[in-house]
Structures are given as structure tokens and as C-alpha cells.
Design a protein around this motif. Structure first.
Motif, PDB file in Angstrom:
ATOM      1  N   PRO A   1       0.803  -1.226   0.000  1.00  0.00           N
ATOM      2  CA  PRO A   1       0.000   0.000   0.000  1.00  0.00           C
ATOM      3  C   PRO A   1       0.832   1.270   0.000  1.00  0.00           C
ATOM      4  N   TRP A   2       2.145   1.131   0.046  1.00  0.00           N
ATOM      5  CA  TRP A   2       3.013   2.277   0.324  1.00  0.00           C
ATOM      6  C   TRP A   2       2.984   3.349  -0.761  1.00  0.00           C
ATOM      7  N   MET A   3       2.895   2.976  -2.024  1.00  0.00           N
ATOM      8  CA  MET A   3       2.895   3.988  -3.082  1.00  0.00           C
ATOM      9  C   MET A   3       1.622   4.831  -3.022  1.00  0.00           C
ATOM     10  N   SER A   4       0.504   4.199  -2.755  1.00  0.00           N
ATOM     11  CA  SER A   4      -0.740   4.942  -2.618  1.00  0.00           C
ATOM     12  C   SER A   4      -0.662   5.902  -1.426  1.00  0.00           C
ATOM     13  N   ILE A   5      -0.133   5.428  -0.314  1.00  0.00           N
ATOM     14  CA  ILE A   5       0.015   6.278   0.866  1.00  0.00           C
ATOM     15  C   ILE A   5       0.972   7.424   0.562  1.00  0.00           C
ATOM     16  N   LEU A   6       2.061   7.135  -0.143  1.00  0.00           N
ATOM     17  CA  LEU A   6       3.037   8.163  -0.507  1.00  0.00           C
ATOM     18  C   LEU A   6       2.386   9.265  -1.341  1.00  0.00           C
ATOM     19  N   LEU A   7       1.589   8.888  -2.325  1.00  0.00           N
ATOM     20  CA  LEU A   7       0.959   9.885  -3.191  1.00  0.00           C
ATOM     21  C   LEU A   7      -0.030  10.761  -2.413  1.00  0.00           C
ATOM     22  N   TRP A   8      -0.812  10.150  -1.539  1.00  0.00           N
ATOM     23  CA  TRP A   8      -1.736  10.917  -0.707  1.00  0.00           C
ATOM     24  C   TRP A   8      -0.976  11.886   0.198  1.00  0.00           C
ATOM     25  N   CYS A   9       0.088  11.386   0.838  1.00  0.00           N
ATOM     26  CA  CYS A   9       0.869  12.233   1.744  1.00  0.00           C
ATOM     27  C   CYS A   9       1.514  13.391   0.999  1.00  0.00           C
ATOM     28  N   MET A  10       2.094  13.103  -0.161  1.00  0.00           N
ATOM     29  CA  MET A  10       2.740  14.159  -0.933  1.00  0.00           C
ATOM     30  C   MET A  10       1.729  15.208  -1.391  1.00  0.00           C
ATOM     31  N   GLY A  11       0.568  14.770  -1.843  1.00  0.00           N
ATOM     32  CA  GLY A  11      -0.435  15.709  -2.324  1.00  0.00           C
ATOM     33  C   GLY A  11      -0.956  16.631  -1.236  1.00  0.00           C
ATOM     34  N   LEU A  12      -1.376  16.056  -0.121  1.00  0.00           N
ATOM     35  CA  LEU A  12      -1.959  16.880   0.943  1.00  0.00           C
ATOM     36  C   LEU A  12      -0.905  17.694   1.679  1.00  0.00           C
ATOM     37  N   THR A  13       0.286  17.124   1.873  1.00  0.00           N
ATOM     38  CA  THR A  13       1.353  17.881   2.526  1.00  0.00           C
ATOM     39  C   THR A  13       1.828  19.001   1.613  1.00  0.00           C
ATOM     40  N   GLY A  14       1.911  18.725   0.320  1.00  0.00           N
ATOM     41  CA  GLY A  14       2.290  19.774  -0.628  1.00  0.00           C
ATOM     42  C   GLY A  14       1.311  20.938  -0.583  1.00  0.00           C
ATOM     43  N   ALA A  15       0.035  20.639  -0.520  1.00  0.00           N
ATOM     44  CA  ALA A  15      -0.976  21.700  -0.433  1.00  0.00           C
ATOM     45  C   ALA A  15      -0.818  22.501   0.864  1.00  0.00           C
ATOM     46  N   ALA A  16      -0.567  21.808   1.968  1.00  0.00           N
ATOM     47  CA  ALA A  16      -0.378  22.496   3.256  1.00  0.00           C
ATOM     48  C   ALA A  16       0.878  23.362   3.234  1.00  0.00           C
ATOM     49  N   ILE A  17       1.927  22.885   2.574  1.00  0.00           N
ATOM     50  CA  ILE A  17       3.163  23.667   2.475  1.00  0.00           C
ATOM     51  C   ILE A  17       2.922  24.929   1.649  1.00  0.00           C
ATOM     52  N   VAL A  18       2.200  24.806   0.554  1.00  0.00           N
ATOM     53  CA  VAL A  18       1.919  25.978  -0.287  1.00  0.00           C
ATOM     54  C   VAL A  18       1.113  27.023   0.488  1.00  0.00           C
ATOM     55  N   VAL A  19       0.090  26.590   1.205  1.00  0.00           N
ATOM     56  CA  VAL A  19      -0.723  27.528   1.988  1.00  0.00           C
ATOM     57  C   VAL A  19       0.128  28.186   3.064  1.00  0.00           C
ATOM     58  N   THR A  20       0.937  27.396   3.767  1.00  0.00           N
ATOM     59  CA  THR A  20       1.796  27.942   4.824  1.00  0.00           C
ATOM     60  C   THR A  20       2.840  28.884   4.235  1.00  0.00           C
ATOM     61  N   ALA A  21       3.396  28.538   3.078  1.00  0.00           N
ATOM     62  CA  ALA A  21       4.386  29.396   2.433  1.00  0.00           C
ATOM     63  C   ALA A  21       3.772  30.732   2.026  1.00  0.00           C
ATOM     64  N   LEU A  22       2.531  30.710   1.546  1.00  0.00           N
ATOM     65  CA  LEU A  22       1.858  31.960   1.193  1.00  0.00           C
ATOM     66  C   LEU A  22       1.610  32.829   2.430  1.00  0.00           C
ATOM     67  N   LEU A  23       1.267  32.185   3.548  1.00  0.00           N
ATOM     68  CA  LEU A  23       1.135  32.935   4.805  1.00  0.00           C
ATOM     69  C   LEU A  23       2.478  33.522   5.221  1.00  0.00           C
ATOM     70  N   GLY A  24       3.545  32.728   5.055  1.00  0.00           N
ATOM     71  CA  GLY A  24       4.884  33.219   5.358  1.00  0.00           C
ATOM     72  C   GLY A  24       5.250  34.407   4.487  1.00  0.00           C
ATOM     73  N   LEU A  25       4.848  34.369   3.230  1.00  0.00           N
ATOM     74  CA  LEU A  25       5.110  35.482   2.311  1.00  0.00           C
ATOM     75  C   LEU A  25       4.371  36.742   2.768  1.00  0.00           C
ATOM     76  N   LEU A  26       3.116  36.579   3.195  1.00  0.00           N
ATOM     77  CA  LEU A  26       2.336  37.732   3.652  1.00  0.00           C
ATOM     78  C   LEU A  26       2.902  38.342   4.924  1.00  0.00           C
ATOM     79  N   VAL A  27       3.385  37.497   5.830  1.00  0.00           N
ATOM     80  CA  VAL A  27       3.839  37.982   7.126  1.00  0.00           C
ATOM     81  C   VAL A  27       5.313  38.400   7.120  1.00  0.00           C
ATOM     82  N   ALA A  28       6.169  37.576   6.529  1.00  0.00           N
ATOM     83  CA  ALA A  28       7.617  37.815   6.614  1.00  0.00           C
ATOM     84  C   ALA A  28       8.269  38.005   5.243  1.00  0.00           C
ATOM     85  N   GLN A  29       7.495  38.271   4.237  1.00  0.00           N
ATOM     86  CA  GLN A  29       7.972  38.482   2.870  1.00  0.00           C
ATOM     87  C   GLN A  29       8.749  37.261   2.356  1.00  0.00           C
TER      88      GLN A  29
END
Length: 152
Positions: free
Chosen positions: A21-49
Motif C-alpha cells: 500500500p506504500w505507493m498509494s500512501i506516498l501519493l496521498w501524503c505528498m499531495g496533501l502535505t504539498g498543499a499544506a506547504i503551499v498555503v503555509t508558504a503563502l502565509l509566510g510570504l504575507l507575514v515575513a515576505q
């Protein structure tokens, strides 16, 4: 979705189409974590440039690479030698600890580094990755014995 395979005892288990099951789990983790990183990075851009944005993206990539390696190795080893999966996961854990330790030795004073946003990015990406991984793994149904051996 795979069809359940009936067993002699009437209990349905997941089909053997995907043996690991590992490849399926990997793809889910990468997708959702990637989305969370993008949102957090945009917040970082707004707050700390730019330093906030780059700090979150850098730590996010490190977390995804190190955590993703474990699942990728688990997938590859599971296809070739399923009995060696536990040893492979243990070895990858050691590699991750050493790798994260080495990462801490990297100088932390570049112009783009913001310690607060590195910490926020690390916490967000690790929590999302681990949460998705635990959830997806809790949904996996794996055989713990071979039906051909059990029927002997």
C-alpha cells in the motif's frame, strides 16, 4: 477500488492486486502535505515576505523528501522481498535521523532564512504528513497469513 476476495471463513479481505500500500500512501501524503506547504508558504510570504516563503518551502521539501523516502523504499522492498520490509523501514528511520541531524549542521544565517517560519513550516508539514499517513494506513487491510498455507 478492488473487489474483496472471499476466504474459506466468509471474511472478505482486500484483493492482492496491489501487494504493497506504500505507493498509494506516498501519493496521498505528498499531495496533501504539498498543499499544506503551499498555503503555509503563502502565509509566510504575507507575514515575513520572501524569507518566510523560502523558509517554509525549504523545510517542506526536506520533510517531504525524508518522509517520502521511507514509503518509497517500503514500496520497492515490499514488491521484491516483503519479509524484509520491517528491516527496510528501520534502516530508513536511521537514515532519516542522521539526515535530519546533518541538516541541523547547515549554517542558518542565509538571507532567506527565517527561524520562525522554518519552525512553522516544519510543524505543519510533519503534522499533515503523519496525519495523512496514519489515516491512510489505518484503512489498509493486509493479509497476515497465506491462505494456501492456512488451508494445509
Amino acid at each position: 477500488m478492488s473487489k474483496p476476495t472471499p476466504t474459506p471463513y466468509g471474511v472478505a479481505v482486500a484483493s492482492d492486486e496491489d501487494k504493497t500500500p506504500w505507493m498509494s500512501i506516498l501519493l496521498w501524503c505528498m499531495g496533501l502535505t504539498g498543499a499544506a506547504i503551499v498555503v503555509t508558504a503563502l502565509l509566510g510570504l504575507l507575514v515575513a515576505q520572501r524569507p518566510g516563503l523560502l523558509s517554509v518551502l525549504a523545510v517542506g521539501v526536506v520533510v517531504v523528501v525524508f518522509f517520502g523516502l521511507s514509503l518509497l523504499v517500503g514500496h520497492l522492498v515490499g514488491q521484491r522481498a516483503p519479509n524484509a520490509q520491517l528491516a527496510a523501514f528501520m534502516l530508513m528511520y536511521i537514515v532519516k535521523v542522521i539526515g535530519f541531524g546533518a541538516f541541523l549542521l547547515v549554517p542558518h544565517d542565509p538571507f532567506w532564512f527565517n527561524g520562525t517560519w522554518v519552525t512553522i513550516g516544519a510543524v505543519v508539514s510533519v503534522l499533515v504528513w503523519q496525519g495523512v499517513e496514519m489515516y491512510r494506513f489505518s484503512r489498509v487491510r493486509m493479509r497476515i497469513f497465506s491462505e494456501t498455507e492456512a488451508g494445509k
